[in-house]
Design a protein around this motif. Structure first.
Motif, short mmCIF file in Angstrom:
data_model
loop_
_atom_site.label_atom_id
_atom_site.label_comp_id
_atom_site.label_asym_id
_atom_site.label_seq_id
_atom_site.Cartn_x
_atom_site.Cartn_y
_atom_site.Cartn_z
N LEU A 15 0.83 -1.20 0.00
CA LEU A 15 0.00 0.00 0.00
C LEU A 15 0.87 1.25 0.00
N ASP A 16 0.48 2.23 -0.79
CA ASP A 16 1.18 3.51 -0.84
C ASP A 16 0.48 4.45 0.15
N VAL A 17 0.88 4.38 1.41
CA VAL A 17 0.20 5.11 2.49
C VAL A 17 0.58 6.59 2.45
N VAL A 18 -0.43 7.45 2.48
CA VAL A 18 -0.18 8.91 2.47
C VAL A 18 -0.45 9.54 3.84
N THR A 19 -0.86 8.75 4.80
CA THR A 19 -1.16 9.26 6.14
C THR A 19 0.07 9.95 6.74
N ARG A 20 -0.14 11.16 7.23
CA ARG A 20 0.94 11.90 7.88
C ARG A 20 0.87 11.70 9.39
N VAL A 21 2.01 11.63 10.03
CA VAL A 21 2.09 11.58 11.49
C VAL A 21 2.58 12.95 11.93
N LEU A 22 1.70 13.71 12.58
CA LEU A 22 1.95 15.12 12.89
C LEU A 22 1.99 15.36 14.39
N PRO A 23 2.73 16.37 14.82
CA PRO A 23 2.74 16.71 16.24
C PRO A 23 1.40 17.30 16.68
N MET A 24 1.10 17.14 17.95
CA MET A 24 -0.16 17.61 18.50
C MET A 24 -0.32 19.12 18.31
N THR A 25 -1.51 19.53 17.88
CA THR A 25 -1.87 20.95 17.78
C THR A 25 -3.22 21.14 18.46
N GLN A 26 -3.68 22.37 18.48
CA GLN A 26 -4.97 22.70 19.10
C GLN A 26 -6.11 21.97 18.39
N PHE A 27 -6.98 21.35 19.17
CA PHE A 27 -8.19 20.73 18.63
C PHE A 27 -9.35 21.68 18.87
N TRP A 28 -10.07 21.99 17.81
CA TRP A 28 -11.23 22.89 17.91
C TRP A 28 -12.50 22.08 17.67
N ARG A 29 -13.40 22.05 18.64
CA ARG A 29 -14.65 21.31 18.52
C ARG A 29 -15.50 21.90 17.40
N ALA A 30 -16.04 21.03 16.56
CA ALA A 30 -16.90 21.47 15.46
C ALA A 30 -18.29 21.85 15.99
N GLU A 31 -19.06 22.47 15.13
CA GLU A 31 -20.41 22.89 15.47
C GLU A 31 -21.27 21.69 15.89
N GLU A 32 -22.26 21.93 16.74
CA GLU A 32 -23.08 20.83 17.29
C GLU A 32 -23.78 20.03 16.19
N PHE A 33 -24.07 20.66 15.06
CA PHE A 33 -24.71 19.96 13.95
C PHE A 33 -23.90 18.75 13.51
N HIS A 34 -22.57 18.83 13.68
CA HIS A 34 -21.70 17.76 13.21
C HIS A 34 -21.48 16.65 14.23
N GLN A 35 -21.86 16.87 15.48
CA GLN A 35 -21.60 15.87 16.52
C GLN A 35 -22.62 14.73 16.42
N ASP A 36 -22.11 13.49 16.46
CA ASP A 36 -22.98 12.31 16.42
C ASP A 36 -23.93 12.35 15.24
N TYR A 37 -23.42 12.78 14.10
CA TYR A 37 -24.28 13.04 12.94
C TYR A 37 -25.08 11.80 12.53
N TYR A 38 -24.41 10.66 12.42
CA TYR A 38 -25.13 9.47 11.93
C TYR A 38 -26.08 8.91 12.97
N VAL A 39 -25.76 9.07 14.23
CA VAL A 39 -26.68 8.64 15.28
C VAL A 39 -27.94 9.49 15.26
N ARG A 40 -27.76 10.80 15.12
CA ARG A 40 -28.92 11.71 15.16
C ARG A 40 -29.79 11.58 13.91
N THR A 41 -29.19 11.32 12.77
CA THR A 41 -29.96 11.30 11.53
C THR A 41 -30.44 9.91 11.13
N GLY A 42 -29.83 8.87 11.71
CA GLY A 42 -30.20 7.52 11.33
C GLY A 42 -29.61 7.08 10.00
N LYS A 43 -28.73 7.91 9.42
CA LYS A 43 -28.09 7.56 8.15
C LYS A 43 -26.86 6.69 8.41
N VAL A 44 -26.21 6.27 7.33
CA VAL A 44 -25.00 5.44 7.46
C VAL A 44 -23.86 6.11 6.70
#
Length: 288
Positions: free
Chosen positions: A249-278
């Protein structure tokens, strides 16, 4: 868990089986990561990932923590009452067949019957034993959804990492001008699952060979990356990448140092659970 002194308002709902007015409870539109506990005895009742916006006026959940909630026929003979299985405190009622989520169940709970415990508070209560891991692998909806199913994972939050703008919005990230990746924050119990197991799962739920995208989602914000805290996490990540490359496999995944994590808008949290989609661009594929 001992019962605590309740206010008259709390007694009315929890002991006398009353109901708070709709749209007035503090947890009605509350979607932070953590658990909801019984106000009277402190027993954990519901996980945040099982909460969904039903717009009925009361907090709604489509699942309970196993063994935490007891059901019995309500005094009106028509509805099903739900109570704390530990102390019999009144929580609300449960309804089925409304098709609001895939599980087709709604626990309609009074806010006043519960206390919320954040993920950070849970970690402190457990002696700081919980740890976090950060992965980016395309649309965070799918990564979040599949990571949540791993035993030992407490919660998964969707957000943004790796950019140069503070607290970016989804629109800003999609503009491809902030440098952020869509990422997830995985809170896990290291006594049940380790970082390498989570990293293996990460490589098995997305395509680590697709650059700047995942499935039909194209753009640098959908790149594949692992953000590591330390040399141990870096070594584990690089070892897995080497194993995949040995498979051709030609893996392109980068291994990066830790940076600030910013929580996304609530609309995006648990999206598939809330919508019942897959998920449409993530699926499990055994690679190790």
């Amino acid at each position: 868990m001992s019962n605590k002194t309740l206010t008259p308002e709390e007694q009315y709902v929890i002991l006398q089986k009353g109901t708070e007015r709709p749209f007035t409870g503090k947890y009605n539109e509350h979607f932070e990561t953590g658990v909801y506990a019984c106000k009277q005895c402190g027993a954990h009742l519901y996980r945040s990932e099982d909460k969904f916006p039903s717009h009925c006026g009361w907090p709604s959940f489509d699942d309970e923590i196993e063994g935490a909630v007891r059901r019995e026929v309500d005094a009106d003979g028509r509805r099903i009452e739900i109570l704390c299985a530990n102390c019999d405190g009144h929580l609300g009622h449960v309804f089925e067949g409304e098709m609001l989520t895939r599980k087709n169940v709604r626990h309609c709970v009074n806010s006043i019957s519960m206390d919320f415990i954040s993920a950070e508070e849970l970690a402190q209560q457990q002696g700081g034993s919980l740890q976090t891991a950060y992965f980016a692998g395309g649309c965070f909806w799918g990564v979040e959804h599949l990571m949540q199913q791993q035993p030992g994972v407490i919660s998964v939050v969707s957000g943004y990492m790796g950019g140069h703008v503070d607290n970016p919005s989804y629109e800003q990230v999609c503009s491809k001008q902030t440098g952020h990746l869509e990422a997830v924050e995985v809170l896990y119990d290291p006594s049940q699952v380790d970082f390498e197991t989570l990293a293996k799962l990460f490589f098995e739920i997305h395509d680590p060979t697709q650059e700047d995208g995942q499935g039909p989602d194209l753009g640098p914000q959908y790149g594949s990356a692992i953000f590591v805290h330390n040399d141990e996490e870096r070594s584990a990540s690089e070892k897995l990448i080497a194993l995949l490359e040995n498979q051709g496999l030609d893996v392109v995944t980068r291994v990066l140092p830790m940076t600030q994590f910013w929580r996304a808008e609530e609309f995006h949290q648990d999206y598939y659970v809330r919508t019942g989609k897959v998920p449409y661009c993530h699926r499990y594929q055994k690679r190790f």
